[in-house]
Design a protein around this motif. Structure first.
Motif, PDB file in Angstrom:
ATOM      1  N   PRO A 110     -24.064 -45.832  -1.271  1.00  9.06           N
ATOM      2  CA  PRO A 110     -24.258 -47.254  -1.547  1.00  9.06           C
ATOM      3  C   PRO A 110     -24.899 -47.443  -2.909  1.00  9.06           C
ATOM      4  O   PRO A 110     -25.593 -46.555  -3.417  1.00  9.06           O
ATOM      5  N   LEU A 144     -15.807 -48.646  -5.187  1.00  4.15           N
ATOM      6  CA  LEU A 144     -14.820 -48.548  -4.116  1.00  4.15           C
ATOM      7  C   LEU A 144     -14.182 -49.899  -3.821  1.00  4.15           C
ATOM      8  O   LEU A 144     -14.851 -50.821  -3.359  1.00  4.15           O
ATOM      9  N   HIS A 147     -14.782 -51.856  -0.450  1.00 10.32           N
ATOM     10  CA  HIS A 147     -16.110 -51.467   0.051  1.00 10.32           C
ATOM     11  C   HIS A 147     -17.149 -51.906  -0.974  1.00 10.32           C
ATOM     12  O   HIS A 147     -17.724 -51.071  -1.684  1.00 10.32           O
ATOM     13  N   TRP A 150     -20.434 -49.967  -2.880  1.00  9.95           N
ATOM     14  CA  TRP A 150     -20.336 -48.512  -2.716  1.00  9.95           C
ATOM     15  C   TRP A 150     -19.623 -47.889  -3.910  1.00  9.95           C
ATOM     16  O   TRP A 150     -18.767 -48.521  -4.534  1.00  9.95           O
ATOM     17  N   VAL A 159     -11.388 -42.539   1.282  1.00  7.70           N
ATOM     18  CA  VAL A 159     -11.024 -43.561   2.264  1.00  7.70           C
ATOM     19  C   VAL A 159      -9.884 -43.051   3.151  1.00  7.70           C
ATOM     20  O   VAL A 159      -9.921 -43.179   4.380  1.00  7.70           O
ATOM     21  N   TRP A 195     -21.765 -45.131   5.998  1.00  9.27           N
ATOM     22  CA  TRP A 195     -20.347 -45.039   5.653  1.00  9.27           C
ATOM     23  C   TRP A 195     -19.482 -45.313   6.889  1.00  9.27           C
ATOM     24  O   TRP A 195     -18.496 -46.053   6.803  1.00  9.27           O
ATOM     25  N   ARG A 198     -18.962 -48.948   7.852  1.00 11.28           N
ATOM     26  CA  ARG A 198     -18.045 -49.735   7.027  1.00 11.28           C
ATOM     27  C   ARG A 198     -16.581 -49.474   7.383  1.00 11.28           C
ATOM     28  O   ARG A 198     -15.685 -50.048   6.779  1.00 11.28           O
ATOM     29  N   GLN A 199     -16.350 -48.599   8.349  1.00  5.58           N
ATOM     30  CA  GLN A 199     -14.985 -48.246   8.725  1.00  5.58           C
ATOM     31  C   GLN A 199     -14.508 -49.106   9.900  1.00  5.58           C
ATOM     32  O   GLN A 199     -15.305 -49.700  10.622  1.00  5.58           O
TER      33      GLN A 199
END
Length: 289
Positions: A110, A144, A147, A150, A159, A195, A198-199
């Motif tokens: 981040p 990203l 995202h 990040w 990703v 991480w 965020r998926q």
């Protein structure tokens, strides 16, 4: 080229032997940036290869400079080669700082972690160009897409690999297995949880459950994770980012949603049975329904 590097090394020695600059890492980075070329070449290099928060695109740069996009790419690449050659001749302390940044950030981190790493090493905050150059040297790190907040060394690759990892074993995996795989991909332990959050997954009860795909696939994963029959409402509430077929307004049959609940009830997917007229269960549970 060799003679030019020798001259550059002599200039660096003179710079570092004086007390005018208290931090020779910043001096070395400033000197390396200067080797990128004239104002045009440096501007192209900084906007394309040291992007952090910049919204200037290659076509926009091309239009502003009156040249073609391919020429802009060539200028950035050549400037990058000159800057890299200068960094290769920089004092060891510069390379050590870059390695420390990579060790702390890993494959993805981040933005707050980036700021902390720079501050702890005594570097100015972004968007200072010298700090951006250090991140280029350490990674290079890129922001990203999709995202916000990040950065990653290989954004598209990370990703894609993360999606493949969470979809293994049918999309229902133990958290510790996914975490271990992400660490093998270079994500440092302190960033694994953030991480994963965020998926497109639901994390709970020690499991990572993928929430992408057809509604039938998502339902199967939810049932596996819970181990009991569930209504569509329960599945929709439990799975964030649930496909349209599981939303309340999607209970009615829609031609555009061949995998919606109505289809599962009127022409059940072989993976499911409808129990009690309301809930879905997995056929494989058999007598345990």
């Amino acid at each position: 080229m060799g003679a030019a590097l020798d001259v550059f090394a002599e200039q660096q020695y003179e710079l570092f032997s004086t007390t005018a600059e208290p931090d020779r890492r910043l001096t070395a980075l400033t000197a390396a940036l200067a080797t990128g070329g004239d104002e045009r070449d440096r501007g192209v290099f900084e906007n394309l290869l040291l992007r952090f928060g910049s919204t200037v695109t290659r076509p926009e740069l091309a239009a502003a400079l009156g040249i073609g996009p391919e020429r802009v790419r060539q200028l950035a690449a050549k400037a990058g080669q000159r800057v890299q050659a200068a960094l290769d001749q920089a004092p060891n302390v510069v390379g050590e700082s870059a390695r420390t940044v990579f060790e702390r950030l890993g494959a993805a981190a981040p933005r707050a972690a980036v700021d902390q790493a720079l501050a702890s090493l005594g570097f100015p905050a972004l968007p200072d160009t010298r700090s951006r150059l250090l991140l280029w040297m350490a990674g290079p790190y890129r922001e990203l897409d999709g995202h916000p907040g990040w950065v990653a060394v290989n954004p598209a690759g990370l990703v894609g690999q993360t999606r493949r990892l969470i979809l293994q074993d049918g999309g229902v995996r133990p958290v510790d297995h996914v975490a271990k795989d992400l660490r093998l991909e270079g994500v440092v332990p302190q960033h694994v949880g953030d991480w994963l959050a965020r998926q497109p997954v639901r994390v709970g009860d020690g499991l990572v459950v993928a929430t992408t795909g057809a509604p039938g696939d998502v339902a199967e994963r939810a049932l596996h994770a819970h181990g009991r029959p569930m209504t569509v409402d329960e599945i929709a509430t439990w799975v964030h980012g649930v496909p349209e077929g599981f939303k309340k307004q999607g209970f009615k049959k829609k031609r555009s949603n061949k995998h919606g609940f109505e289809e599962l009830r009127s022409a059940p997917d072989r993976r499911f049975v409808v129990t009690g007229g309301e809930t879905l269960a997995l056929v494989e549970w058999g007598a345990d329904l």
